[in-house]
Motif scaffolding. Structure first.
Motif, mmCIF file in Angstrom:
data_model
loop_
_atom_site.group_PDB
_atom_site.id
_atom_site.type_symbol
_atom_site.label_atom_id
_atom_site.label_comp_id
_atom_site.label_asym_id
_atom_site.label_seq_id
_atom_site.Cartn_x
_atom_site.Cartn_y
_atom_site.Cartn_z
ATOM 1 N N TYR A 130 -8.362 -1.764 16.382
ATOM 2 C CA TYR A 130 -9.486 -0.757 15.844
ATOM 3 C C TYR A 130 -10.527 -1.219 16.248
ATOM 4 O O TYR A 130 -11.633 -0.277 16.996
ATOM 5 C CB TYR A 130 -9.242 -1.021 14.516
ATOM 6 C CG TYR A 130 -10.343 -0.431 13.686
ATOM 7 C CD1 TYR A 130 -9.905 0.721 13.141
ATOM 8 C CD2 TYR A 130 -11.647 -0.744 13.525
ATOM 9 C CE1 TYR A 130 -10.906 1.783 12.263
ATOM 10 C CE2 TYR A 130 -12.373 0.002 12.566
ATOM 11 C CZ TYR A 130 -12.046 1.253 11.876
ATOM 12 O OH TYR A 130 -12.854 1.986 11.205
ATOM 13 N N HIS A 131 -11.107 -2.421 16.581
ATOM 14 C CA HIS A 131 -12.649 -2.595 17.092
ATOM 15 C C HIS A 131 -12.745 -2.534 18.318
ATOM 16 O O HIS A 131 -13.841 -2.222 18.742
ATOM 17 C CB HIS A 131 -13.018 -4.095 16.452
ATOM 18 C CG HIS A 131 -12.833 -4.378 15.017
ATOM 19 N ND1 HIS A 131 -12.239 -5.131 14.129
ATOM 20 C CD2 HIS A 131 -13.763 -3.449 14.065
ATOM 21 C CE1 HIS A 131 -12.547 -4.833 12.942
ATOM 22 N NE2 HIS A 131 -13.573 -4.007 12.781
ATOM 23 N N PRO A 169 -1.778 3.705 7.626
ATOM 24 C CA PRO A 169 -0.572 4.585 7.251
ATOM 25 C C PRO A 169 -0.086 5.183 8.528
ATOM 26 O O PRO A 169 -0.838 5.850 9.365
ATOM 27 C CB PRO A 169 -1.371 5.593 6.401
ATOM 28 C CG PRO A 169 -2.432 4.751 5.739
ATOM 29 C CD PRO A 169 -2.841 3.686 6.701
ATOM 30 N N GLU A 213 0.898 -1.170 -0.092
ATOM 31 C CA GLU A 213 -0.067 -0.078 -0.021
ATOM 32 C C GLU A 213 0.778 1.069 0.026
ATOM 33 O O GLU A 213 1.876 1.306 0.831
ATOM 34 C CB GLU A 213 -0.886 0.017 1.249
ATOM 35 C CG GLU A 213 -1.821 1.349 1.301
ATOM 36 C CD GLU A 213 -2.825 1.287 2.418
ATOM 37 O OE1 GLU A 213 -3.173 0.317 2.951
ATOM 38 O OE2 GLU A 213 -3.179 2.580 2.622
ATOM 39 N N GLU A 255 -8.874 9.057 10.678
ATOM 40 C CA GLU A 255 -7.639 8.904 10.062
ATOM 41 C C GLU A 255 -6.465 9.057 11.019
ATOM 42 O O GLU A 255 -6.482 8.839 12.122
ATOM 43 C CB GLU A 255 -7.816 9.907 8.735
ATOM 44 C CG GLU A 255 -8.905 9.737 7.723
ATOM 45 C CD GLU A 255 -8.479 8.475 6.731
ATOM 46 O OE1 GLU A 255 -7.538 8.573 6.297
ATOM 47 O OE2 GLU A 255 -9.556 7.378 6.890
ATOM 48 N N TRP A 270 -3.293 5.758 14.488
ATOM 49 C CA TRP A 270 -4.501 6.271 14.271
ATOM 50 C C TRP A 270 -5.356 6.894 15.213
ATOM 51 O O TRP A 270 -5.066 6.854 16.379
ATOM 52 C CB TRP A 270 -5.101 4.764 13.748
ATOM 53 C CG TRP A 270 -6.035 4.786 12.705
ATOM 54 C CD1 TRP A 270 -7.516 4.826 12.742
ATOM 55 C CD2 TRP A 270 -5.655 5.378 11.332
ATOM 56 N NE1 TRP A 270 -7.967 5.254 11.313
ATOM 57 C CE2 TRP A 270 -6.969 5.304 10.607
ATOM 58 C CE3 TRP A 270 -4.633 5.678 10.619
ATOM 59 C CZ2 TRP A 270 -7.090 5.748 9.192
ATOM 60 C CZ3 TRP A 270 -4.618 5.801 9.397
ATOM 61 C CH2 TRP A 270 -5.819 5.720 8.568
ATOM 62 N N SER A 319 -15.970 3.356 8.740
ATOM 63 C CA SER A 319 -15.668 3.766 7.208
ATOM 64 C C SER A 319 -14.319 3.360 6.710
ATOM 65 O O SER A 319 -13.452 3.027 7.589
ATOM 66 C CB SER A 319 -16.135 5.102 7.120
ATOM 67 O OG SER A 319 -14.864 5.960 7.475
ATOM 68 N N THR A 320 -14.139 3.559 5.329
ATOM 69 C CA THR A 320 -13.099 3.638 4.689
ATOM 70 C C THR A 320 -12.167 4.780 5.001
ATOM 71 O O THR A 320 -12.995 5.814 5.353
ATOM 72 C CB THR A 320 -13.266 3.185 3.196
ATOM 73 O OG1 THR A 320 -14.180 4.071 2.670
ATOM 74 C CG2 THR A 320 -13.737 1.734 2.952
ATOM 75 N N GLN A 350 -13.920 6.539 12.815
ATOM 76 C CA GLN A 350 -12.593 6.387 12.310
ATOM 77 C C GLN A 350 -11.912 7.592 11.780
ATOM 78 O O GLN A 350 -12.521 8.331 10.858
ATOM 79 C CB GLN A 350 -12.167 5.022 11.501
ATOM 80 C CG GLN A 350 -12.295 5.261 10.031
ATOM 81 C CD GLN A 350 -11.282 5.749 9.564
ATOM 82 O OE1 GLN A 350 -10.409 6.184 10.198
ATOM 83 N NE2 GLN A 350 -11.308 5.717 8.101
ATOM 84 N N VAL A 375 -8.640 -4.732 6.951
ATOM 85 C CA VAL A 375 -8.517 -5.345 8.347
ATOM 86 C C VAL A 375 -7.452 -6.449 7.974
ATOM 87 O O VAL A 375 -7.230 -7.118 6.897
ATOM 88 C CB VAL A 375 -9.972 -6.172 8.745
ATOM 89 C CG1 VAL A 375 -10.630 -5.321 9.753
ATOM 90 C CG2 VAL A 375 -10.481 -6.796 7.612
ATOM 91 N N LEU A 406 -6.380 -0.923 -0.766
ATOM 92 C CA LEU A 406 -5.971 -0.158 0.845
ATOM 93 C C LEU A 406 -6.343 -1.186 1.944
ATOM 94 O O LEU A 406 -7.320 -1.798 1.799
ATOM 95 C CB LEU A 406 -6.754 1.072 0.973
ATOM 96 C CG LEU A 406 -6.471 2.255 -0.031
ATOM 97 C CD1 LEU A 406 -7.466 3.473 0.319
ATOM 98 C CD2 LEU A 406 -5.060 2.623 -0.315
ATOM 99 N N ASP A 422 -16.946 -5.984 7.613
ATOM 100 C CA ASP A 422 -16.300 -7.191 7.797
ATOM 101 C C ASP A 422 -16.725 -7.904 9.169
ATOM 102 O O ASP A 422 -16.671 -8.806 9.737
ATOM 103 C CB ASP A 422 -14.972 -6.696 8.011
ATOM 104 C CG ASP A 422 -14.700 -5.686 9.226
ATOM 105 O OD1 ASP A 422 -14.688 -5.689 10.349
ATOM 106 O OD2 ASP A 422 -14.223 -4.434 8.682
HETATM 107 N N1 AG3 Z 1 -11.655 1.131 8.339
HETATM 108 C C1 AG3 Z 1 -10.616 1.535 7.335
HETATM 109 C C2 AG3 Z 1 -9.892 2.325 8.041
HETATM 110 C C3 AG3 Z 1 -8.975 3.198 7.056
HETATM 111 C C4 AG3 Z 1 -7.565 2.376 6.495
HETATM 112 N N2 AG3 Z 1 -6.970 3.367 5.659
HETATM 113 C C5 AG3 Z 1 -5.869 2.743 4.837
HETATM 114 N N3 AG3 Z 1 -5.319 1.609 4.874
HETATM 115 N N4 AG3 Z 1 -5.427 3.945 3.799
HETATM 116 C C6 AG3 Z 1 -11.559 -0.314 8.594
HETATM 117 C C7 AG3 Z 1 -12.837 -0.994 8.644
HETATM 118 C C8 AG3 Z 1 -12.606 -2.063 9.969
HETATM 119 N N5 AG3 Z 1 -13.739 -2.488 10.325
#
Ligand code: AG3
Length: 280
Positions: free
Chosen positions: A61-62, A227, A7, A191, A231, A157-158, A189, A53, A50, A86
């Motif tokens: 994260y969760h 990244p 990535e 960033e 986070w 989200s993404t 989330q 998970v 990208l 997910d």
């Molecule tokens: N959500 C993604 C977070 C952003 C990741 N960004 C990246 N790799 N550039 C994760 C969803 C988990 N349930």
């Protein structure tokens, strides 16, 4: 021959993982989804290339997107999850017996299907009868929702590019505010501030939330595959302060087994380094 996944984190930074096997590649009407089996992080799901998970670090994260708000208000009964296909967020929510109902609005069924097939430890609660799973656009869902019935909204989200873009807009946050109860909490989330692009996204999301919610804080966690590995999450709320109103005793009495979260870390996660503090 060696197979590597990369990535691009910035124009001059790449993040790479050595891959055992490319297990799946699919294209939905929204995005491209890949599942890779990696040596260090186990199975990995990517969307449009990208990292979303990995089996090894998803717990961070969760845990942080769910247990932080849950420990602040011990009476959360109705939750809205936007994204989160997910299933990791819903898995953590289902640990609370007092949660009565979760609406989970995921735009892309392919994400849930791939999670069910390749990530059983993450997607395991997606079929729970307390979870109402809808394959819809979250932006539209909050727009169409009438009453303020949610105790908590989690925006899982993404990044704000592609299908996730609308989940970082003022109009969307305003609708979230409107459908939250008078003591409602929103967590997203948010960033990261280490590199330019994610920093722009993090600051924009935060300043939009500040215009709508009376209490807005960011908190941090270490997520190695995102990244910079540093986070942020946003905590926006109508009434509760995430640190002053933390109900540690109550949360600890629930005896929920977590791998990352605990109530000391909860407080610490809101203590920001100086270079981050100056942005928020
Ligand atoms: N959500 C993604 C977070 C952003 C990741 N960004 C990246 N790799 N550039 C994760 C969803 C988990 N349930």
């Amino acid at each position: 021959m060696e197979l590597w996944y990369t990535e691009k984190h910035t124009n001059s930074v790449n993040f790479s993982l050595k891959v055992k096997e490319h297990l799946f590649s699919g294209q939905s009407e929204f995005q491209k989804l890949d599942v890779l089996d990696t040596y260090e992080y186990g199975k990995l799901m990517t969307l449009d290339g990208l990292v979303m998970v990995t089996e090894k670090d998803e717990f961070v994260y969760h845990d942080m997107i769910v247990h932080v708000p849950m420990a602040v208000n011990p009476n959360i009964k109705k939750v809205l999850v936007i994204g989160g296909g997910d299933g990791g967020t819903v898995r953590e929510l289902m640990r609370y017996e007092h949660i009565e109902h979760v609406d989970m609005v995921e735009i892309d069924k392919l994400v849930c299907d791939a999670a069910k097939e390749f990530f059983p430890t993450i997607s395991c609660e997606l079929e729970n009868p307390r979870v109402n799973l809808l394959y819809e656009d979250g932006v539209k869902f909050v727009e169409d929702s009438k009453d303020n019935t949610y105790d908590l909204i989690i925006i899982d989200s993404t990044d704000p590019i592609g299908p996730g873009e609308g989940l970082f807009t003022t109009a969307f946050y305003k609708n979230c505010f409107r459908i939250l109860k008078e003591d409602g909490i929103l967590v997203n989330q948010n960033e990261s501030v280490f590199y330019h692009d994610t920093k722009e996204a993090a600051l924009k999301a935060n300043s939009k939330l500040r215009k709508i919610f009376p209490i807005v804080k960011v908190y941090q966690a270490c997520i190695p595959t995102y990244p910079s590995g540093y986070w942020l999450f946003g905590f926006a709320s109508k009434k509760y302060d995430p640190v002053k109103d933390l109900n540690a005793e109550k949360w600890n009495s629930l005896n929920i087994k977590t791998k990352y979260y605990n109530t000391d870390l909860h407080v610490g996660s809101f203590a920001l380094p100086n270079f981050v503090k100056e942005f928020f």
